[in-house]
Scaffold this active site. Structure first.
Site, PDB file in Angstrom:
ATOM      1  CB  SER A 173      -2.844  -6.309   2.472  1.00  0.00           C
ATOM      2  OG  SER A 173      -2.502  -7.688   2.652  1.00  0.00           O
ATOM      3  N   GLY A 220     -18.980  -6.169   0.570  1.00  0.00           N
ATOM      4  CA  GLY A 220     -18.201  -7.187   0.780  1.00  0.00           C
ATOM      5  C   GLY A 220     -18.041  -7.519   2.407  1.00  0.00           C
ATOM      6  CE1 TYR A 264      -3.663  -9.461  -1.002  1.00  0.00           C
ATOM      7  CE2 TYR A 264      -5.252  -8.599  -2.307  1.00  0.00           C
ATOM      8  CZ  TYR A 264      -4.791  -8.670  -1.050  1.00  0.00           C
ATOM      9  OH  TYR A 264      -5.249  -8.140   0.135  1.00  0.00           O
ATOM     10  CE  LYS A 284      -5.358  -4.907  -1.741  1.00  0.00           C
ATOM     11  NZ  LYS A 284      -6.469  -3.998  -1.642  1.00  0.00           N
ATOM     12  CG  LEU A 312      -7.051 -21.070   9.538  1.00  0.00           C
ATOM     13  CD1 LEU A 312      -6.850 -22.588   9.052  1.00  0.00           C
ATOM     14  CD2 LEU A 312      -6.132 -20.670  10.367  1.00  0.00           C
ATOM     15  CG  ASP A 327     -20.294  -4.682  -3.942  1.00  0.00           C
ATOM     16  OD1 ASP A 327     -19.786  -4.775  -3.052  1.00  0.00           O
ATOM     17  OD2 ASP A 327     -20.262  -5.715  -4.870  1.00  0.00           O
TER      18      ASP A 327
HETATM   19  C1  WQD Z   1      -3.663 -18.150   7.106  1.00  0.00           C
HETATM   20  C2  WQD Z   1      -3.049 -19.322   7.701  1.00  0.00           C
HETATM   21  C3  WQD Z   1      -2.155 -20.464   5.972  1.00  0.00           C
HETATM   22  C4  WQD Z   1      -6.118 -22.240   4.936  1.00  0.00           C
HETATM   23  C5  WQD Z   1      -4.353 -13.840   3.034  1.00  0.00           C
HETATM   24  C6  WQD Z   1      -3.813 -12.768   2.259  1.00  0.00           C
HETATM   25  C7  WQD Z   1      -3.989 -11.588   2.908  1.00  0.00           C
HETATM   26  C8  WQD Z   1      -5.675 -11.496   3.158  1.00  0.00           C
HETATM   27  C9  WQD Z   1      -5.831 -12.531   4.149  1.00  0.00           C
HETATM   28  C10 WQD Z   1      -6.917 -10.289   1.558  1.00  0.00           C
HETATM   29  C11 WQD Z   1      -1.705 -19.729   6.878  1.00  0.00           C
HETATM   30  C12 WQD Z   1      -2.969 -21.608   7.006  1.00  0.00           C
HETATM   31  C13 WQD Z   1      -5.057 -21.431   5.703  1.00  0.00           C
HETATM   32  C14 WQD Z   1      -6.133 -23.704   5.141  1.00  0.00           C
HETATM   33  C15 WQD Z   1      -4.210 -23.639   6.323  1.00  0.00           C
HETATM   34  N1  WQD Z   1      -6.152 -11.623   2.178  1.00  0.00           N
HETATM   35  N2  WQD Z   1      -3.944 -22.201   6.361  1.00  0.00           N
HETATM   36  N3  WQD Z   1      -5.239 -24.327   5.911  1.00  0.00           N
HETATM   37  O1  WQD Z   1      -2.418 -16.490   3.656  1.00  0.00           O
HETATM   38  O2  WQD Z   1      -2.184 -15.301   5.881  1.00  0.00           O
HETATM   39  O3  WQD Z   1      -3.410 -13.985   4.181  1.00  0.00           O
HETATM   40  O4  WQD Z   1      -5.591 -13.741   3.261  1.00  0.00           O
HETATM   41  O5  WQD Z   1      -6.911  -9.173   2.296  1.00  0.00           O
HETATM   42  O6  WQD Z   1      -3.709 -10.479   2.065  1.00  0.00           O
HETATM   43  O7  WQD Z   1      -2.187 -12.749   2.004  1.00  0.00           O
HETATM   44  O8  WQD Z   1      -4.561 -16.066   5.322  1.00  0.00           O
HETATM   45  O9  WQD Z   1      -6.349 -17.354   5.910  1.00  0.00           O
HETATM   46  O10 WQD Z   1      -5.146 -17.839   3.698  1.00  0.00           O
HETATM   47  O11 WQD Z   1      -4.024 -18.358   5.922  1.00  0.00           O
HETATM   48  O12 WQD Z   1      -3.357 -24.197   7.313  1.00  0.00           O
HETATM   49  O13 WQD Z   1      -6.988 -24.274   4.519  1.00  0.00           O
HETATM   50  O14 WQD Z   1      -3.560 -20.474   7.883  1.00  0.00           O
HETATM   51  O15 WQD Z   1      -1.095 -21.567   5.616  1.00  0.00           O
HETATM   52  O16 WQD Z   1      -0.465 -20.019   7.677  1.00  0.00           O
HETATM   53  P1  WQD Z   1      -3.035 -15.476   4.648  1.00  0.00           P
HETATM   54  P2  WQD Z   1      -5.149 -17.283   5.222  1.00  0.00           P
END
Ligand code: WQD
Length: 342
Positions: free
Chosen positions: A129, A15, A154, A158, A204, A36
């Site tokens: 996390s 991963g 999820y 954790k 993101l 895996d």
């Molecule tokens: C980051 C920021 C969104 C997508 C999650 C899990 C965490 C870990 C990482 C597994 C936020 C914003 C996102 C988009 C946006 N996962 N965003 N447009 O939610 O902080 O964490 O992923 O280990 O446990 O909770 O990460 O990357 O989804 O979002 O505006 O298309 O980007 O609102 O503020 P997040 P994310």
């Protein structure tokens, strides 16, 4: 026993974070064996790892939900420690399919710990996390911050996972460290391994790079009415290579018996918060690309701000991040461009 003979099991080792950790373990002189089931990774990652270090890790295609196979694995391998990445990790999907998450993330952990206990494998690193903190009351977030009611199945897996390990360490020789990741991003600078999101990216950074590459039409920014510097939500984006190195530091702490508790918890981040708009601006700067985005409503379950107080990990693990947001986004972009050529 010298390090060369120490075999470390990496579950989920093909991963995103797992593969980067395998590379750093091999560089640190450990022998690695990967389990895996390829449910969220590709076998080609094995070649990527091998091309970076020149050492092909042993690989076993095994579903950790099959208890007998887990038992058989431990009977046939002499393992010094386990780093457990294998789990489902999509927050949104976990809301729609809670039982899939409880089965895959909890049952497998229980089987793993049972077989470790039977075979006297006592060093365990758990992939946790910052999600478990929910919206912390104080920022930056320390390990003493209260654990909030999980916002998703999820996140709940954790929290439950940490409790299972803690209870087991109290009545056995198990020594464990839970690493509470903030937001892992970026790719190895060789760009031979990186993030491989399946389908439409939930996170993101892969959505940003796919938009810049023309795979997605535009990025939706989930809300600009948060009480933050520019109204968009803030997160602590940690380069995946720095994150991988934290696992080596944690493993060495356990193997050398330097841990001060049977189970320890560390927040693993950069200590710096970046807003979504800051990420976009930084990405445009390092890539030279204009990013197409629009502001939309908030995403259900998102918190306003999370970034780590890293002082405990810095001191006790003698580890700190060396790479910043610019390097992380530049590596993510280089990796995306390479995917386009595949
Ligand atoms: C980051 C920021 C969104 C997508 C999650 C899990 C965490 C870990 C990482 C597994 C936020 C914003 C996102 C988009 C946006 N996962 N965003 N447009 O939610 O902080 O964490 O992923 O280990 O446990 O909770 O990460 O990357 O989804 O979002 O505006 O298309 O980007 O609102 O503020 P997040 P994310």
């Amino acid at each position: 026993m010298n390090k060369e003979k120490q075999k470390i099991l990496i579950t989920g080792g093909l991963g995103f974070i797992g593969s980067h950790t395998v590379v750093e373990l091999q560089i640190a002189g450990y022998e690695v064996i990967i389990i895996d089931d390829l449910s969220n990774s590709k076998i080609e990652v094995l070649d990527g790892i091998t091309s970076i270090t020149g050492i092909k890790p042993e690989y076993v295609n095994l579903d950790l939900k099959e208890k007998d196979k887990v038992a058989n694995f431990f009977e046939n391998h002499k393992i010094k420690g386990v780093i457990h990445f294998a789990a489902s990790k999509a927050v949104g999907e976990s809301v729609e399919q809670p039982l899939k998450y409880y089965e895959n993330n909890i049952t497998t952990l229980v089987y793993l710990l049972m077989e470790m206990e039977k075979n006297k494998v006592n060093n365990f690193i758990f992939s946790s996390s910052c999600t478990i903190y929910g919206q912390a009351d104080e920022l930056p977030i320390t390990e003493k911050a209260p654990i909030k009611i999980a916002e998703s199945p999820y996140g709940n897996t954790k929290q439950i996972g940490e409790e299972i390990i803690k209870d087991t360490s109290k009545i056995s020789d198990l020594q464990a460290i839970a690493l509470r990741y903030f937001n892992p991003v970026g790719a190895h600078d060789s760009i031979k391994i990186g993030e491989l999101p399946i389908g439409v990216p939930q996170n993101l950074i892969p959505f940003v790079t796919q938009t810049a590459a023309g795979i997605r039409k535009e990025l939706s920014v989930f809300g600009d009415d948060y009480p933050t510097k520019d109204g968009t939500a803030v997160r602590d984006y940690i380069h995946v290579v720095d994150l991988a190195k934290a696992h080596i530091a944690a493993l060495q702490r356990l193997i050398s018996g330097k841990n001060k508790e049977k189970m320890e918890f560390f927040n693993v981040g950069t200590g710096t918060g970046s807003s979504v708009l800051e990420v976009i601006q930084t990405f445009e700067k390092v890539s030279g690309k204009h990013l197409n985005y629009k502001i939309v409503g908030r995403r259900e379950g998102d918190i306003t701000s999370a970034y780590a107080d890293t002082s405990f990990a810095n001191k006790e693990l003698n580890w700190k991040t060396k790479l910043g947001l610019e390097e992380a986004l530049a590596s993510a972009w280089k990796w995306q461009l390479k995917q386009l050529k595949q």
